[in-house]
Every structure is written in structure tokens, then in C-alpha cells.
Design a protein around this motif. Structure first.
Motif, PDB file in Angstrom:
ATOM      1  N   THR A 163     -56.389 -93.075  15.921  1.00 36.01           N
ATOM      2  CA  THR A 163     -55.327 -93.958  16.409  1.00 36.01           C
ATOM      3  C   THR A 163     -54.134 -93.967  15.458  1.00 36.01           C
ATOM      4  O   THR A 163     -52.971 -94.027  15.885  1.00 36.01           O
ATOM      5  CB  THR A 163     -55.866 -95.394  16.569  1.00 36.01           C
ATOM      6  N   VAL A 166     -57.659 -92.027  23.090  1.00 35.54           N
ATOM      7  CA  VAL A 166     -58.224 -91.592  21.817  1.00 35.54           C
ATOM      8  C   VAL A 166     -59.527 -90.852  22.108  1.00 35.54           C
ATOM      9  O   VAL A 166     -60.420 -91.402  22.768  1.00 35.54           O
ATOM     10  CB  VAL A 166     -58.488 -92.792  20.884  1.00 35.54           C
ATOM     11  N   GLU A 223     -62.680 -93.195  15.289  1.00 29.94           N
ATOM     12  CA  GLU A 223     -61.658 -93.349  16.315  1.00 29.94           C
ATOM     13  C   GLU A 223     -60.442 -94.153  15.843  1.00 29.94           C
ATOM     14  O   GLU A 223     -59.303 -93.801  16.178  1.00 29.94           O
ATOM     15  CB  GLU A 223     -62.271 -93.947  17.571  1.00 29.94           C
ATOM     16  N   PRO A 224     -60.621 -95.229  15.063  1.00 30.20           N
ATOM     17  CA  PRO A 224     -59.423 -95.902  14.557  1.00 30.20           C
ATOM     18  C   PRO A 224     -58.546 -94.992  13.693  1.00 30.20           C
ATOM     19  O   PRO A 224     -57.316 -95.110  13.710  1.00 30.20           O
ATOM     20  CB  PRO A 224     -59.998 -97.069  13.733  1.00 30.20           C
ATOM     21  N   THR A 230     -60.546 -99.117  20.168  1.00 27.51           N
ATOM     22  CA  THR A 230     -61.465 -97.986  20.112  1.00 27.51           C
ATOM     23  C   THR A 230     -62.818 -98.432  19.590  1.00 27.51           C
ATOM     24  O   THR A 230     -62.974 -99.559  19.096  1.00 27.51           O
ATOM     25  CB  THR A 230     -60.930 -96.900  19.164  1.00 27.51           C
ATOM     26  N   VAL A 275     -55.288-101.479  18.376  1.00 25.87           N
ATOM     27  CA  VAL A 275     -56.370-100.506  18.239  1.00 25.87           C
ATOM     28  C   VAL A 275     -57.520-100.969  19.124  1.00 25.87           C
ATOM     29  O   VAL A 275     -58.106-102.035  18.893  1.00 25.87           O
ATOM     30  CB  VAL A 275     -56.836-100.376  16.778  1.00 25.87           C
ATOM     31  N   GLY A 310     -60.338-101.112  12.673  1.00 21.04           N
ATOM     32  CA  GLY A 310     -58.976-101.107  13.199  1.00 21.04           C
ATOM     33  C   GLY A 310     -58.012-101.938  12.391  1.00 21.04           C
ATOM     34  O   GLY A 310     -56.785-101.750  12.496  1.00 21.04           O
ATOM     35  N   TYR A 360     -51.163 -91.795  16.220  1.00 20.89           N
ATOM     36  CA  TYR A 360     -50.191 -92.358  17.166  1.00 20.89           C
ATOM     37  C   TYR A 360     -49.200 -93.268  16.438  1.00 20.89           C
ATOM     38  O   TYR A 360     -47.992 -93.218  16.686  1.00 20.89           O
ATOM     39  CB  TYR A 360     -50.908 -93.168  18.240  1.00 20.89           C
ATOM     40  N   ALA A 394     -53.985 -98.033  21.918  1.00 19.15           N
ATOM     41  CA  ALA A 394     -54.667 -96.759  21.712  1.00 19.15           C
ATOM     42  C   ALA A 394     -56.128 -97.018  22.014  1.00 19.15           C
ATOM     43  O   ALA A 394     -56.796 -97.772  21.302  1.00 19.15           O
ATOM     44  CB  ALA A 394     -54.472 -96.265  20.295  1.00 19.15           C
ATOM     45  N   SER A 395     -56.640 -96.398  23.085  1.00 21.67           N
ATOM     46  CA  SER A 395     -57.925 -96.810  23.625  1.00 21.67           C
ATOM     47  C   SER A 395     -58.833 -95.607  23.862  1.00 21.67           C
ATOM     48  O   SER A 395     -58.376 -94.534  24.271  1.00 21.67           O
ATOM     49  CB  SER A 395     -57.719 -97.558  24.950  1.00 21.67           C
ATOM     50  N   SER A 396     -60.129 -95.813  23.609  1.00 22.26           N
ATOM     51  CA  SER A 396     -61.113 -94.763  23.876  1.00 22.26           C
ATOM     52  C   SER A 396     -62.093 -95.166  24.961  1.00 22.26           C
ATOM     53  O   SER A 396     -63.045 -94.443  25.239  1.00 22.26           O
ATOM     54  CB  SER A 396     -61.890 -94.437  22.591  1.00 22.26           C
TER      55      SER A 396
END
Length: 609
Positions: A577, A566, A573-574, A525, A523, A479, A580, A550-552
Motif C-alpha cells: 500500500t 493491493v 500488504e500494508p 488490507t 489502509v 497499517g 500507492y 488501498a484494499s485487498s
């Protein structure tokens, strides 16, 4: 920097040259100009964007040969006088140039002592005067160009037209030039985007090549002759896979927004034919000997700007998946030192254009030291691909907006494949783990599309926060480079103060800057150590800063003012992000009516050090 275009053929040159300039304006937009030639030479140039030049041009012109230039200033401010093309004392020679003539002071003094009068502050103007000198000494037009270019030191791409000479002359040294073969004539330009809708059949010139477009030695106006070391060669011709409309806006307000939305298709192109998740294998068409890969002690990434942040992401993946030390160097600061064994060091140049001067200088240092070199680039035939041992193409298609978007995404995806390939070849990555990563990669285009489907939500938040005093982006591990890239995007196109931090560093100084007027974008995630980052988010929220995450995962929302979901994608995943962050930067800048595709003081391809 700077954009060059030239045409010689059976069609009127003016509309083709001006169209090419508009397509190349991302390379520079301080001033622009054209020169049209037949028996005489007509030059038109203006400071400002290409639109200012268009207002000064005639409605039509009968010349079938012309050159054009859009400028990013290096020597002299953006004025009418400093705009290209530049001419000699007779007005019969016109030159456009991209690069820097390092010995221009010496050449200018010599020429002034011989009676030449200069009208600009540019280094380029020495070139037409040198050609004038050679012509006066009885040299042929071709020989005059060769003699003049031989006097130059530095980097340059030069295209020359002369009154009464039925050819254009083009040559390069450390700056890009590409020849295009059209049905009704020949093109030359800094980038294929200048003429992509007319031809995809091209030759990339090598350093020192001389291209003659037009009637010369029995040629007709549309013919091309390329010489190397004074002898004609049969050039390598390539057919680009890009479609003509790839360089058009396609209904979007800005190229940048179009290119953000092109990321799913760009990713599909990057992955196509390369990954087999079921087998856990990757085919990148590289020729890395097994003994060499097994002996690697270090992978060094060298890059600048956005490519540097993509390289930081990749370096973490190389260590995670291939179990080899990976470092990242800012290209302009690079030296091959520290007791490294060159044979056990792979140096990877990450450059979208393949022409970034700092990155080319770094890769040359690595080559001189004896290290094996590789390029990760978007541009087939670019300079870097001719100077490295291996090339890996990201296949993103043309990117016109100065602020990189889809190329960052494609760079990281491509280097993720490289990390898997190295890990599998070194025996450090199991087939099951490789299959997991490659499955996430294959799902990346759809995951990015899910983010793009939430564009309206991002726009709403961006408009609410657009007038904030500053913006902080935070993340850990994978991230962190995404936080750096998110801040860079916002700085580039909105001109707002934005900084990216490793989230844990907030409490070591930057937290003093956090106020209710400084939004924090985090970030949160997989791949970004969200639990620890959430602690830093709480620190910012305690200072009443608005926090966007931004979260998973579950559980972060209660600590966030805004939560953007996310999709599951493991270590990627980052990267999702970052989409976004791109949209957020775009809508903040758009709300302030910024010049998003052509941000002030910046150019797309930085070809000077």
C-alpha cells in the motif's frame, strides 16, 4: 548533512569536483563552492544550488587538485560568504567541512585575539585559521592539519587543500568520509555517489584516520596514504556492487520517481540468497548465539524519520512471529532504562545511511549499558557498522532523493526476514508459518510492480485532490506505520499539511478536522484490521471527506470514492500500500512544481544532533 568531494590526480580537477557536487546535492543545497590549488589557490562559491555555482566557474582550469562542498546550513544563513570552502587570512589554506564544531565560539575568540579576521558566520572558518596558526609556528602541512583538528570538539569531516602543497588531507570524527581509488587519481567524499562512475574501489575512513591524497612521503599525485594514531596502516579496501548508473536519473524526471520504480529490483536484491520458502528458513549471515536468542526478553528498535516507521512495522512483526516484546524509540529521545536486563535486550539501530547522529548516539548508550547491538543499514562501512555487534544490510543501492522510498520498502522486507529468523531460532514460529511469510516475501517484488503498473490511475487522483486543505492517512496495526510514512512523504515533498493516525483515533479528536476538503487515505488490507478501519472510513465519509482506500478484500469499494487494489501478500500488504502513497505524494508535489528531490530545509543524511 552537507556534501564533500575532493580529487587529486592526473585529470583536471574542476569537472570531476563539480560533477561530484551535483551527485551529492541531495545532502544539502543552500550553497556550494570549490577550491582549486597548485602554486596558488582559487576559490569560487555561491549561495543557492550547485547550478548557481556552475554559472560562476571558469570554463576550464588547469589545476589537478581540488575540493568542493554543497551546504545544508547549520551556522549562519545561506550566503556567498557562508558558503564553503573557507580560507585563512593568507588565502593559502582552504577547508570544506561537514558537521558541527561545538567549541567554535571559544576558538574564534582566541583566534581573533591573535589578529585573525573572520569573514563568515560559520563554525567551519576556525579550521583554516587554526591551520594557518600551526603553519606559522613551523609545523609541516600534515602536522598543521593534525594539530588543528585536535583542537576541535564535536562532529566533523574535513578536507583541506593548500597552495603549493601537492596533497589533500582528509579526516573525520562522527561524520562520514570515503576514499575512492581511481585509475588516474584519488577521490574523497561524503558518499560514494560523488565518484561512483569513476571507481567502485573504496576505503571508509574510521574516526581519527588521516587520509593523504597525493604527493607526500614519496607518493605520487594519485596515491593514497592513510594514517591511524600517527602511523601508516594498510586500509581495508572494498569493491562496491553498485553500478555507476545507479546514481543517475535514468530518464525519469526526478530521482524520487526513479527510486519508487526501482523498488521491485531493490527488493530482489534484499532477498537474494537469503530466503528458502520451501524449508521455511532464512540465512542472514548473523552470528547470534542460540542461547542468547532464546533468552531474549526485548528487542528495542531505535531510529529516526522514515526509518522509525519501518522499525514500527518491524516491531509488530517481531512480536507476531518471534513472540518477544518489541519496542520502538525515537533515536533522539532514547535512554536505556526501565529496569531492562542488558544481556536479554537486543537493540537494533535502523538507519539508511549508517551515519544518522541521533541513532549513533542511541546505539552508543545501549552499548555502554551492556546490551547487544545490531544495525539495519544500506551502507557498507558506515559508522554504525563499526560500532555494533552485528550488521544486516538492506542492499537497496544508492538512494539520492531526500525523501526515502525504496529504502523504506527494503528495510521492512529485511526486518521481516530478521523476524522470521528470530522466530525460527526461538522455536516460536512453525516451519509452515515461516514458509507462508517467506513465500509472501518472495512475491513482494512482483506485487509492488503491479502497483507501479497503475501509476497513471494514481496520478489522475492526485491531480484532482492536489489543492485540498489537508490530507489524513489512517490505518491500524501494520497499517498504522504505513499511514505515518504516507503522511510524512506528502509533507516532505509537497509542503502540504498531512497527518497519519491510528484509524481508531480519528473519533478521539482528529475527526473535528475532517471536511470535504480533507481527503482521507486508508489502509484496508490484511495486516491492517480492515473491518474496523472501514468503520472509521464511514465516519470520515459521513463528513463528506473524499476517501481513497488501498484494499485487498471485497466489500470496501462501496464506501470509497476511489479504490486501489493491493495484491495478496499476507502481512506485507500494508507495505505494498505504501507504494500507492509514495506515488500519490509525488504527483501532488509535482503538480505544484515543488523541488521534489531537494525539499526545502531537509537533507538526506542527518549527521548532526
Amino acid at each position: 548533512m552537507c556534501g564533500i568531494v575532493g580529487y587529486n590526480g592526473a585529470q583536471r580537477a574542476l569537472p570531476l569536483v563539480t560533477e561530484g557536487l551535483q551527485n551529492l546535492e541531495y545532502r544539502g543545497y543552500d550553497s556550494a563552492g570549490v577550491a582549486l590549488s597548485n602554486g596558488t589557490l582559487d576559490v569560487y562559491k555561491r549561495s543557492g544550488e550547485v547550478s548557481a555555482l556552475l554559472d560562476a566557474l571558469p570554463e576550464s582550469a588547469d589545476q589537478y587538485r581540488g575540493i568542493g562542498h554543497t551546504r545544508w546550513s547549520t551556522h549562519g544563513p545561506p550566503t556567498d560568504a557562508n558558503a564553503h570552502p573557507h580560507t585563512d587570512c593568507t588565502g593559502d589554506v582552504a577547508v570544506v567541512h561537514n558537521g558541527i564544531v561545538e567549541n567554535y565560539d571559544e576558538l574564534k575568540s582566541e583566534l581573533e585575539a591573535a589578529g585573525h579576521a573572520f569573514t563568515s558566520e560559520t563554525d567551519t572558518e576556525v579550521v583554516p585559521h587554526l591551520i594557518e596558526t600551526a603553519l606559522a609556528d613551523g609545523k609541516s602541512p600534515k602536522a598543521a592539519v593534525q594539530w588543528a583538528v585536535g583542537r576541535l570538539e564535536g562532529s566533523f569531516a574535513v578536507v583541506v587543500t593548500m597552495a603549493g602543497v601537492d596533497a589533500l588531507f582528509a579526516t573525520r570524527q562522527d561524520s562520514p568520509l570515503v576514499v575512492g581509488y581511481g585509475d588516474d587519481g584519488a577521490f574523497v567524499a561524503s558518499d560514494v555517489t560523488a565518484f561512483l562512475e569513476h571507481t567502485r574501489d573504496v576505503t571508509y575512513l574510521a574516526d581519527g584516520d588521516l587520509a593523504i591524497l597525493g604527493a607526500s612521503d614519496g607518493q605520487t599525485a594519485g596515491d593514497v596514504r592513510i594514517e591511524r594514531d600517527g602511523e601508516p596502516i594498510e586500509p581495508e579496501r572494498e569493491t562496491l556492487e553498485w553500478e555507476a548508473d545507479a546514481a543517475e536519473k535514468g530518464g525519469y524526471d526526478h530521482y524520487m520517481l526513479k527510486e519508487i520504480h526501482e523498488q521491485p529490483s531493490a527488493l530482489r536484491q534484499a532477498l537474494s540468497g537469503r530466503v528458502d520458502p520451501d524449508a521455511g528458513t532464512v540465512d542472514l549471515d548473523l552470528e547470534l548465539p542460540a542461547e542468547y536468542v532464546g533468552s531474549l526478553e526485548e528487542v528495542q528498535f531505535v531510529a529516526a524519520g522514515t526509518s522509525n516507521y519501518a522499525a514500527r512495522y518491524a516491531a509488530e512483526l517481531v512480536e507476531e512471529l518471534a513472540d518477544v516484546r518489541a519496542t520502538v524509540e525515537i533515536a533522539s529521545e532514547y535512554e536505556f532504562d526501565g529496569g531492562r536486563d542488558p544481556w536479554r535486550t537486543l537493540v537494533v539501530a535502523v538507519t539508511q545511511s549508517g551515519e544518522t547522529a541521533d541513532t549513533l548516539a542511541a546505539i552508543r548508550k545501549a552499548s555502554r549499558a551492556g546490551a547487544r547491538t545490531m544495525a539495519v543499514t544500506n551502507t557498507l562501512g558506515s559508522t554504525v557498522t563499526r560500532e555494533v555487534d552485528d550488521s544486516l544490510f538492506i542492499r537497496a543501492g544508492p538512494e539520492i532523493g531526500v525523501a526515502a522510498t525504496k529504502t523504506f520498502c527494503s528495510q521492512v522486507a529485511t526486518m521481516t526476514m530478521l523476524s522470521v529468523a528470530l522466530g525460527r531460532q526461538r522455536g516460536t514460529l512453525s516451519s509452515d508459518r515461516a514458509s507462508e511469510v517467506l513465500s509472501d516475501l518472495r512475491g513482494l517484488p512482483g506485487a509492488v510492480q503491479q502497483v507501479l503498473d497503475r501509476t497513471d490511475d494514481v496520478e489522475e487522483v492526485a491531480l484532482e485532490l492536489a489543492d485540498s486543505d489537508a490530507f489524513f492517512f489512517v490505518g491500524r496495526w501494520l497499517g498504522h506505520p504505513v499511514a505515518l510514512e504516507g503522511a510524512l512523504k506528502l509533507k516532505e515533498i509537497s509542503y502540504d499539511h498531512a497527518e497519519g493516525f491510528a484509524a481508531g483515533e480519528l473519533k478521539h479528536g482528529p475527526l473535528a478536522l475532517v471536511t470535504p476538503e480533507t481527503p482521507v487515505l486508508a489502509v484496508l488490507t490484511e495486516g491492517s484490521r480492515p473491518e474496523q478501519t472501514l468503520n472509521n472510513v464511514k465516519e470520515a465519509q459521513a463528513r463528506e471527506a473524499p476517501v481513497i482506500g488501498a484494499s485487498s478484500g471485497d466489500g470496501a469499494g462501496q464506501y470509497l470514492d476511489v479504490e486501489w487494489p493491493v495484491p495478496d501478500a499476507g502481512l506485507l500488504e500494508p507495505l505494498i500500500t505504501n507504494v500507492y502513497w509514495q506515488l500519490f505524494a509525488y504527483y501532488v508535489a509535482d503538480s505544484k512544481d515543488r523541488s521534489i528531490d531537494k525539499p526545502r530545509n531537509l537533507a538526506k543524511s542527518v549527521t548532526v544532533e
